[in-house]
Design a protein around this motif. Structure first.
Motif, PDB file in Angstrom:
ATOM      1  N   VAL A  52     -51.425 -34.949  24.915  1.00 37.66           N
ATOM      2  CA  VAL A  52     -50.519 -34.306  23.948  1.00 37.66           C
ATOM      3  C   VAL A  52     -50.686 -34.961  22.582  1.00 37.66           C
ATOM      4  CG1 VAL A  52     -48.133 -33.752  23.370  1.00 37.66           C
ATOM      5  CG2 VAL A  52     -48.842 -33.806  25.771  1.00 37.66           C
ATOM      6  N   ARG A  53     -51.011 -34.144  21.603  1.00 37.95           N
ATOM      7  CA  ARG A  53     -51.116 -34.591  20.221  1.00 37.95           C
ATOM      8  C   ARG A  53     -50.485 -33.507  19.360  1.00 37.95           C
ATOM      9  NH1 ARG A  53     -57.111 -35.618  18.420  1.00 37.95           N
ATOM     10  NH2 ARG A  53     -56.854 -33.476  17.780  1.00 37.95           N
ATOM     11  N   GLU A  54     -50.222 -33.816  18.125  1.00 35.74           N
ATOM     12  CA  GLU A  54     -49.553 -32.853  17.249  1.00 35.74           C
ATOM     13  C   GLU A  54     -50.281 -31.511  17.188  1.00 35.74           C
ATOM     14  OE1 GLU A  54     -48.742 -32.682  12.559  1.00 35.74           O
ATOM     15  OE2 GLU A  54     -47.958 -34.492  13.515  1.00 35.74           O
ATOM     16  N   ASP A  55     -51.619 -31.563  17.191  1.00 35.33           N
ATOM     17  CA  ASP A  55     -52.401 -30.328  17.052  1.00 35.33           C
ATOM     18  C   ASP A  55     -53.120 -29.912  18.328  1.00 35.33           C
ATOM     19  OD1 ASP A  55     -54.058 -32.515  16.999  1.00 35.33           O
ATOM     20  OD2 ASP A  55     -55.458 -31.664  15.548  1.00 35.33           O
ATOM     21  N   LEU A  56     -52.842 -30.585  19.455  1.00 34.47           N
ATOM     22  CA  LEU A  56     -53.555 -30.268  20.685  1.00 34.47           C
ATOM     23  C   LEU A  56     -52.763 -30.677  21.919  1.00 34.47           C
ATOM     24  CD1 LEU A  56     -56.243 -29.402  22.122  1.00 34.47           C
ATOM     25  CD2 LEU A  56     -56.965 -31.789  21.909  1.00 34.47           C
ATOM     26  N   ILE A  57     -52.651 -29.749  22.865  1.00 37.76           N
ATOM     27  CA  ILE A  57     -52.111 -30.050  24.184  1.00 37.76           C
ATOM     28  C   ILE A  57     -53.157 -29.560  25.180  1.00 37.76           C
ATOM     29  CG2 ILE A  57     -50.295 -29.585  25.879  1.00 37.76           C
ATOM     30  CD1 ILE A  57     -48.378 -29.154  23.537  1.00 37.76           C
ATOM     31  N   ALA A  58     -53.659 -30.449  26.047  1.00 37.28           N
ATOM     32  CA  ALA A  58     -54.725 -30.064  26.964  1.00 37.28           C
ATOM     33  C   ALA A  58     -54.651 -30.873  28.256  1.00 37.28           C
ATOM     34  CB  ALA A  58     -56.082 -30.275  26.292  1.00 37.28           C
ATOM     35  N   LEU A  59     -55.214 -30.290  29.305  1.00 37.79           N
ATOM     36  CA  LEU A  59     -55.346 -30.972  30.589  1.00 37.79           C
ATOM     37  C   LEU A  59     -56.809 -31.343  30.790  1.00 37.79           C
ATOM     38  CD1 LEU A  59     -53.286 -28.975  33.268  1.00 37.79           C
ATOM     39  CD2 LEU A  59     -52.938 -31.340  32.567  1.00 37.79           C
ATOM     40  N   TYR A  60     -57.055 -32.588  31.176  1.00 38.98           N
ATOM     41  CA  TYR A  60     -58.406 -33.053  31.478  1.00 38.98           C
ATOM     42  C   TYR A  60     -58.455 -33.421  32.955  1.00 38.98           C
ATOM     43  CZ  TYR A  60     -58.964 -33.048  26.467  1.00 38.98           C
ATOM     44  OH  TYR A  60     -59.014 -32.642  25.157  1.00 38.98           O
ATOM     45  N   GLY A  61     -59.539 -33.031  33.638  1.00 40.85           N
ATOM     46  CA  GLY A  61     -59.598 -33.214  35.082  1.00 40.85           C
ATOM     47  C   GLY A  61     -60.728 -34.122  35.547  1.00 40.85           C
ATOM     48  N   PHE A  62     -60.480 -34.826  36.668  1.00 41.67           N
ATOM     49  CA  PHE A  62     -61.417 -35.821  37.196  1.00 41.67           C
ATOM     50  C   PHE A  62     -61.416 -35.795  38.720  1.00 41.67           C
ATOM     51  CE2 PHE A  62     -59.392 -36.979  33.296  1.00 41.67           C
ATOM     52  CZ  PHE A  62     -60.470 -37.178  32.451  1.00 41.67           C
ATOM     53  N   PRO A  63     -62.558 -36.112  39.332  1.00 43.41           N
ATOM     54  CA  PRO A  63     -62.636 -36.089  40.789  1.00 43.41           C
ATOM     55  C   PRO A  63     -61.861 -37.233  41.455  1.00 43.41           C
ATOM     56  CG  PRO A  63     -64.685 -36.903  39.874  1.00 43.41           C
ATOM     57  CD  PRO A  63     -63.864 -36.417  38.721  1.00 43.41           C
ATOM     58  N   THR A  64     -61.681 -38.343  40.737  1.00 43.79           N
ATOM     59  CA  THR A  64     -60.990 -39.502  41.306  1.00 43.79           C
ATOM     60  C   THR A  64     -59.997 -40.084  40.300  1.00 43.79           C
ATOM     61  OG1 THR A  64     -62.618 -41.100  40.480  1.00 43.79           O
ATOM     62  CG2 THR A  64     -63.059 -40.125  42.649  1.00 43.79           C
ATOM     63  N   ARG A  65     -59.034 -40.836  40.804  1.00 45.75           N
ATOM     64  CA  ARG A  65     -58.097 -41.537  39.918  1.00 45.75           C
ATOM     65  C   ARG A  65     -58.842 -42.569  39.083  1.00 45.75           C
ATOM     66  NH1 ARG A  65     -54.532 -41.074  44.555  1.00 45.75           N
ATOM     67  NH2 ARG A  65     -52.620 -39.969  43.937  1.00 45.75           N
ATOM     68  N   GLU A  66     -59.877 -43.143  39.670  1.00 45.07           N
ATOM     69  CA  GLU A  66     -60.687 -44.159  38.993  1.00 45.07           C
ATOM     70  C   GLU A  66     -61.306 -43.614  37.705  1.00 45.07           C
ATOM     71  OE1 GLU A  66     -64.690 -45.231  40.683  1.00 45.07           O
ATOM     72  OE2 GLU A  66     -63.586 -47.060  41.134  1.00 45.07           O
ATOM     73  N   GLU A  67     -61.936 -42.428  37.803  1.00 44.60           N
ATOM     74  CA  GLU A  67     -62.546 -41.830  36.611  1.00 44.60           C
ATOM     75  C   GLU A  67     -61.487 -41.488  35.573  1.00 44.60           C
ATOM     76  OE1 GLU A  67     -65.659 -38.905  36.636  1.00 44.60           O
ATOM     77  OE2 GLU A  67     -66.338 -39.564  38.616  1.00 44.60           O
ATOM     78  N   ARG A  68     -60.345 -41.024  36.046  1.00 47.37           N
ATOM     79  CA  ARG A  68     -59.262 -40.718  35.107  1.00 47.37           C
ATOM     80  C   ARG A  68     -58.801 -41.976  34.380  1.00 47.37           C
ATOM     81  NH1 ARG A  68     -53.830 -38.512  37.531  1.00 47.37           N
ATOM     82  NH2 ARG A  68     -53.791 -40.662  38.263  1.00 47.37           N
ATOM     83  N   LEU A  69     -58.694 -43.075  35.103  1.00 43.15           N
ATOM     84  CA  LEU A  69     -58.269 -44.331  34.490  1.00 43.15           C
ATOM     85  C   LEU A  69     -59.273 -44.787  33.430  1.00 43.15           C
ATOM     86  CD1 LEU A  69     -56.316 -46.728  34.336  1.00 43.15           C
ATOM     87  CD2 LEU A  69     -57.587 -47.781  36.226  1.00 43.15           C
ATOM     88  N   LEU A  70     -60.567 -44.648  33.718  1.00 40.37           N
ATOM     89  CA  LEU A  70     -61.587 -45.027  32.743  1.00 40.37           C
ATOM     90  C   LEU A  70     -61.492 -44.127  31.510  1.00 40.37           C
ATOM     91  CD1 LEU A  70     -63.942 -46.761  31.881  1.00 40.37           C
ATOM     92  CD2 LEU A  70     -65.458 -45.324  33.267  1.00 40.37           C
ATOM     93  N   PHE A  71     -61.262 -42.833  31.726  1.00 38.19           N
ATOM     94  CA  PHE A  71     -61.065 -41.893  30.618  1.00 38.19           C
ATOM     95  C   PHE A  71     -59.901 -42.350  29.742  1.00 38.19           C
ATOM     96  CE2 PHE A  71     -58.689 -38.146  29.057  1.00 38.19           C
ATOM     97  CZ  PHE A  71     -59.656 -37.490  28.319  1.00 38.19           C
ATOM     98  N   GLU A  72     -58.787 -42.711  30.381  1.00 40.94           N
ATOM     99  CA  GLU A  72     -57.599 -43.136  29.642  1.00 40.94           C
ATOM    100  C   GLU A  72     -57.846 -44.429  28.876  1.00 40.94           C
ATOM    101  OE1 GLU A  72     -54.307 -41.014  32.587  1.00 40.94           O
ATOM    102  OE2 GLU A  72     -54.823 -43.130  32.893  1.00 40.94           O
ATOM    103  N   LYS A  73     -58.608 -45.329  29.458  1.00 45.19           N
ATOM    104  CA  LYS A  73     -58.933 -46.587  28.762  1.00 45.19           C
ATOM    105  C   LYS A  73     -59.837 -46.317  27.568  1.00 45.19           C
ATOM    106  CE  LYS A  73     -58.044 -49.943  32.391  1.00 45.19           C
ATOM    107  NZ  LYS A  73     -57.030 -50.694  31.661  1.00 45.19           N
ATOM    108  N   LEU A  74     -60.788 -45.381  27.731  1.00 48.00           N
ATOM    109  CA  LEU A  74     -61.674 -45.014  26.618  1.00 48.00           C
ATOM    110  C   LEU A  74     -60.886 -44.372  25.475  1.00 48.00           C
ATOM    111  CD1 LEU A  74     -64.717 -43.631  28.643  1.00 48.00           C
ATOM    112  CD2 LEU A  74     -64.783 -45.594  27.091  1.00 48.00           C
ATOM    113  N   LEU A  75     -59.859 -43.592  25.825  1.00 51.37           N
ATOM    114  CA  LEU A  75     -59.030 -42.956  24.794  1.00 51.37           C
ATOM    115  C   LEU A  75     -58.312 -43.983  23.919  1.00 51.37           C
ATOM    116  CD1 LEU A  75     -57.199 -39.913  26.463  1.00 51.37           C
ATOM    117  CD2 LEU A  75     -59.130 -39.884  24.887  1.00 51.37           C
TER     118      LEU A  75
END
Length: 200
Positions: A52-75
Protein backbone atom coordinates in the motif's frame (compact mmCIF):
# COMPACT_ATOMS: atom_id res chain seq x y z
CA UNK A 1 -2.86 -8.08 5.95
CA UNK A 2 -3.53 -11.02 3.57
CA UNK A 3 -1.32 -13.97 4.56
CA UNK A 4 -2.15 -16.18 1.58
CA UNK A 5 -4.82 -16.91 -1.01
CA UNK A 6 -6.14 -20.37 -1.84
CA UNK A 7 -7.97 -20.49 -5.11
CA UNK A 8 -7.98 -21.33 -8.80
CA UNK A 9 -5.54 -19.87 -11.32
CA UNK A 10 -7.93 -18.31 -13.84
CA UNK A 11 -5.62 -16.11 -15.92
CA UNK A 12 -1.89 -15.63 -16.53
CA UNK A 13 -0.29 -12.44 -17.86
CA UNK A 14 3.35 -11.40 -18.28
CA UNK A 15 3.29 -9.56 -14.94
CA UNK A 16 0.55 -11.17 -12.88
CA UNK A 17 -1.87 -14.03 -12.37
CA UNK A 18 -5.54 -13.89 -11.43
CA UNK A 19 -6.62 -16.26 -8.66
CA UNK A 20 -10.34 -16.78 -8.12
CA UNK A 21 -11.27 -17.46 -4.51
CA UNK A 22 -14.88 -17.42 -3.27
CA UNK A 23 -16.06 -15.75 -6.50
CA UNK A 24 -13.48 -12.93 -6.18
CA UNK A 25 -10.64 -12.59 -8.70
CA UNK A 26 -7.39 -11.44 -7.07
CA UNK A 27 -4.78 -9.84 -9.33
CA UNK A 28 -1.45 -11.04 -7.92
CA UNK A 29 1.86 -9.74 -9.30
CA UNK A 30 4.61 -12.37 -9.51
CA UNK A 31 8.25 -12.46 -10.55
CA UNK A 32 7.55 -15.25 -13.05
CA UNK A 33 3.77 -15.69 -13.57
CA UNK A 34 4.31 -18.48 -16.10
CA UNK A 35 5.49 -20.67 -13.23
CA UNK A 36 1.76 -21.21 -12.74
CA UNK A 37 1.03 -22.29 -16.34
CA UNK A 38 0.77 -25.95 -15.39
CA UNK A 39 -1.72 -25.09 -12.64
CA UNK A 40 -4.16 -23.12 -14.76
CA UNK A 41 -7.73 -23.84 -13.63
CA UNK A 42 -6.38 -25.73 -10.60
CA UNK A 43 -6.41 -24.80 -6.93
CA UNK A 44 -3.16 -23.47 -5.46
CA UNK A 45 -2.02 -21.57 -2.38
CA UNK A 46 0.12 -18.47 -2.81
CA UNK A 47 1.65 -16.34 -0.04
CA UNK A 48 1.00 -12.65 -0.52
CA UNK A 49 2.37 -9.24 0.38
CA UNK A 50 -0.24 -6.45 0.39
CA UNK A 51 1.61 -3.35 -0.80
CA UNK A 52 0.00 0.00 0.00
CA UNK A 53 1.36 3.36 -1.09
CA UNK A 54 -0.30 6.67 -1.81
CA UNK A 55 -0.37 5.99 -5.56
CA UNK A 56 -0.45 2.18 -5.59
CA UNK A 57 -2.24 -0.70 -3.90
CA UNK A 58 -1.17 -4.15 -5.12
CA UNK A 59 -0.85 -7.79 -4.13
CA UNK A 60 2.45 -9.60 -4.73
CA UNK A 61 2.57 -13.39 -4.65
CA UNK A 62 5.23 -15.98 -3.74
CA UNK A 63 5.45 -19.77 -3.61
CA UNK A 64 6.87 -19.77 -0.06
CA UNK A 65 6.86 -17.56 3.04
CA UNK A 66 10.65 -17.50 2.71
CA UNK A 67 10.56 -15.80 -0.71
CA UNK A 68 7.98 -13.34 0.56
CA UNK A 69 10.20 -12.47 3.51
CA UNK A 70 13.16 -11.84 1.20
CA UNK A 71 10.93 -9.64 -0.98
CA UNK A 72 9.89 -7.64 2.09
CA UNK A 73 13.50 -7.23 3.22
CA UNK A 74 14.48 -6.04 -0.27
CA UNK A 75 11.66 -3.48 -0.17
CA UNK A 76 13.27 -1.96 2.92
CA UNK A 77 16.46 -1.22 0.96
CA UNK A 78 16.67 2.35 -0.32
CA UNK A 79 16.35 2.36 -4.11
CA UNK A 80 14.47 -0.97 -4.38
CA UNK A 81 10.76 -0.92 -5.19
CA UNK A 82 8.35 -3.82 -5.72
CA UNK A 83 9.22 -4.22 -9.42
CA UNK A 84 12.96 -4.34 -8.67
CA UNK A 85 12.48 -6.80 -5.79
CA UNK A 86 10.35 -9.07 -8.02
CA UNK A 87 13.00 -9.00 -10.75
CA UNK A 88 15.61 -10.12 -8.22
CA UNK A 89 13.39 -13.02 -7.10
CA UNK A 90 12.21 -14.02 -10.60
CA UNK A 91 14.93 -16.67 -10.97
CA UNK A 92 13.16 -18.74 -8.33
CA UNK A 93 16.48 -19.19 -6.50
CA UNK A 94 16.44 -16.91 -3.45
CA UNK A 95 19.33 -18.87 -1.92
CA UNK A 96 21.65 -17.53 -4.67
CA UNK A 97 20.56 -13.97 -3.96
CA UNK A 98 21.16 -14.47 -0.23
CA UNK A 99 24.56 -16.02 -0.97
CA UNK A 100 25.53 -13.03 -3.15
CA UNK A 101 24.55 -10.65 -0.35
CA UNK A 102 26.48 -12.58 2.29
CA UNK A 103 29.57 -12.85 0.03
CA UNK A 104 29.27 -9.15 -0.95
CA UNK A 105 29.07 -10.12 -4.62
CA UNK A 106 28.16 -6.76 -6.16
CA UNK A 107 28.80 -8.05 -9.68
CA UNK A 108 26.03 -10.67 -9.32
CA UNK A 109 23.54 -8.17 -7.89
CA UNK A 110 24.15 -5.54 -10.59
CA UNK A 111 23.00 -8.02 -13.26
CA UNK A 112 19.39 -7.44 -12.20
CA UNK A 113 17.48 -4.61 -13.95
CA UNK A 114 17.51 -1.36 -12.03
CA UNK A 115 20.33 -2.44 -9.71
CA UNK A 116 23.48 -0.37 -10.17
CA UNK A 117 26.64 -0.45 -8.05
CA UNK A 118 25.24 2.00 -5.53
CA UNK A 119 22.04 0.00 -5.02
CA UNK A 120 23.98 -3.30 -4.87
CA UNK A 121 26.19 -1.84 -2.12
CA UNK A 122 23.09 -0.64 -0.28
CA UNK A 123 21.51 -4.12 -0.48
CA UNK A 124 24.67 -5.65 1.00
CA UNK A 125 24.97 -2.95 3.66
CA UNK A 126 21.31 -3.29 4.74
CA UNK A 127 20.85 -7.06 4.52
CA UNK A 128 24.18 -8.81 5.11
CA UNK A 129 23.94 -10.92 8.25
CA UNK A 130 20.17 -10.46 8.47
CA UNK A 131 19.13 -13.31 6.18
CA UNK A 132 20.05 -16.35 8.25
CA UNK A 133 17.84 -19.38 7.80
CA UNK A 134 17.10 -19.00 4.13
CA UNK A 135 17.33 -22.38 2.38
CA UNK A 136 16.41 -23.94 -0.91
CA UNK A 137 13.07 -22.98 -2.48
CA UNK A 138 10.38 -25.62 -2.00
CA UNK A 139 9.91 -28.14 -4.77
CA UNK A 140 6.62 -29.50 -6.05
CA UNK A 141 4.33 -26.57 -6.80
CA UNK A 142 6.56 -25.34 -9.58
CA UNK A 143 7.36 -28.56 -11.41
CA UNK A 144 6.93 -27.97 -15.16
CA UNK A 145 5.90 -30.39 -17.88
CA UNK A 146 7.73 -30.49 -21.20
CA UNK A 147 5.94 -28.74 -24.03
CA UNK A 148 5.31 -30.55 -27.31
CA UNK A 149 5.07 -27.71 -29.85
CA UNK A 150 7.85 -25.71 -31.53
CA UNK A 151 8.12 -23.31 -28.59
CA UNK A 152 7.67 -20.11 -30.64
CA UNK A 153 4.61 -18.89 -28.71
CA UNK A 154 6.20 -19.78 -25.36
CA UNK A 155 9.44 -18.00 -26.31
CA UNK A 156 7.50 -14.87 -27.26
CA UNK A 157 5.61 -14.95 -23.94
CA UNK A 158 8.92 -15.36 -22.10
CA UNK A 159 10.43 -12.35 -23.91
CA UNK A 160 7.40 -10.21 -22.98
CA UNK A 161 7.74 -11.34 -19.36
CA UNK A 162 11.45 -10.37 -19.36
CA UNK A 163 10.53 -6.92 -20.67
CA UNK A 164 7.92 -6.62 -17.91
CA UNK A 165 10.65 -7.38 -15.36
CA UNK A 166 12.66 -4.45 -16.70
CA UNK A 167 15.23 -6.11 -18.98
CA UNK A 168 16.14 -4.02 -22.04
CA UNK A 169 15.56 -5.20 -25.61
CA UNK A 170 19.32 -5.17 -26.31
CA UNK A 171 19.99 -7.45 -23.30
CA UNK A 172 17.30 -9.88 -24.43
CA UNK A 173 18.69 -9.97 -28.00
CA UNK A 174 22.08 -11.06 -26.68
CA UNK A 175 20.68 -14.16 -24.97
CA UNK A 176 17.92 -15.01 -27.48
CA UNK A 177 20.11 -17.37 -29.58
CA UNK A 178 20.82 -19.39 -26.44
CA UNK A 179 17.08 -19.69 -25.79
CA UNK A 180 16.33 -20.97 -29.30
CA UNK A 181 18.54 -24.03 -28.88
CA UNK A 182 15.71 -26.15 -27.47
CA UNK A 183 11.93 -26.23 -27.14
CA UNK A 184 10.80 -25.28 -23.63
CA UNK A 185 7.73 -24.10 -21.75
CA UNK A 186 7.32 -20.36 -21.10
CA UNK A 187 8.39 -20.81 -17.48
CA UNK A 188 11.51 -22.77 -18.52
CA UNK A 189 12.42 -20.13 -21.15
CA UNK A 190 12.17 -17.41 -18.49
CA UNK A 191 14.30 -19.35 -16.01
CA UNK A 192 16.91 -20.14 -18.67
CA UNK A 193 16.94 -16.50 -19.84
CA UNK A 194 17.47 -15.27 -16.29
CA UNK A 195 20.33 -17.75 -15.80
CA UNK A 196 21.94 -16.59 -19.07
CA UNK A 197 21.58 -12.96 -17.95
CA UNK A 198 23.22 -13.69 -14.61
CA UNK A 199 26.05 -15.71 -16.17
CA UNK A 200 27.02 -13.03 -18.70
Amino acid sequence: MIEYIKGTVEYIDTEYIVIESNSIGYKVFCGNPFTFQKYRNQDIQIFTHHYVREDLIALYGFPTREERLLFEKLLNVSGIGPKGALAILATGEPDKVVSAIELEDEKFLTKFPGVGKKTARQIILDLKGKLKGFGEPQEGLFAVEETEDDGAHELEEAIEALKALGYAEREIKKIKPGLQEEVLSTDQYIKKALQLMLNR
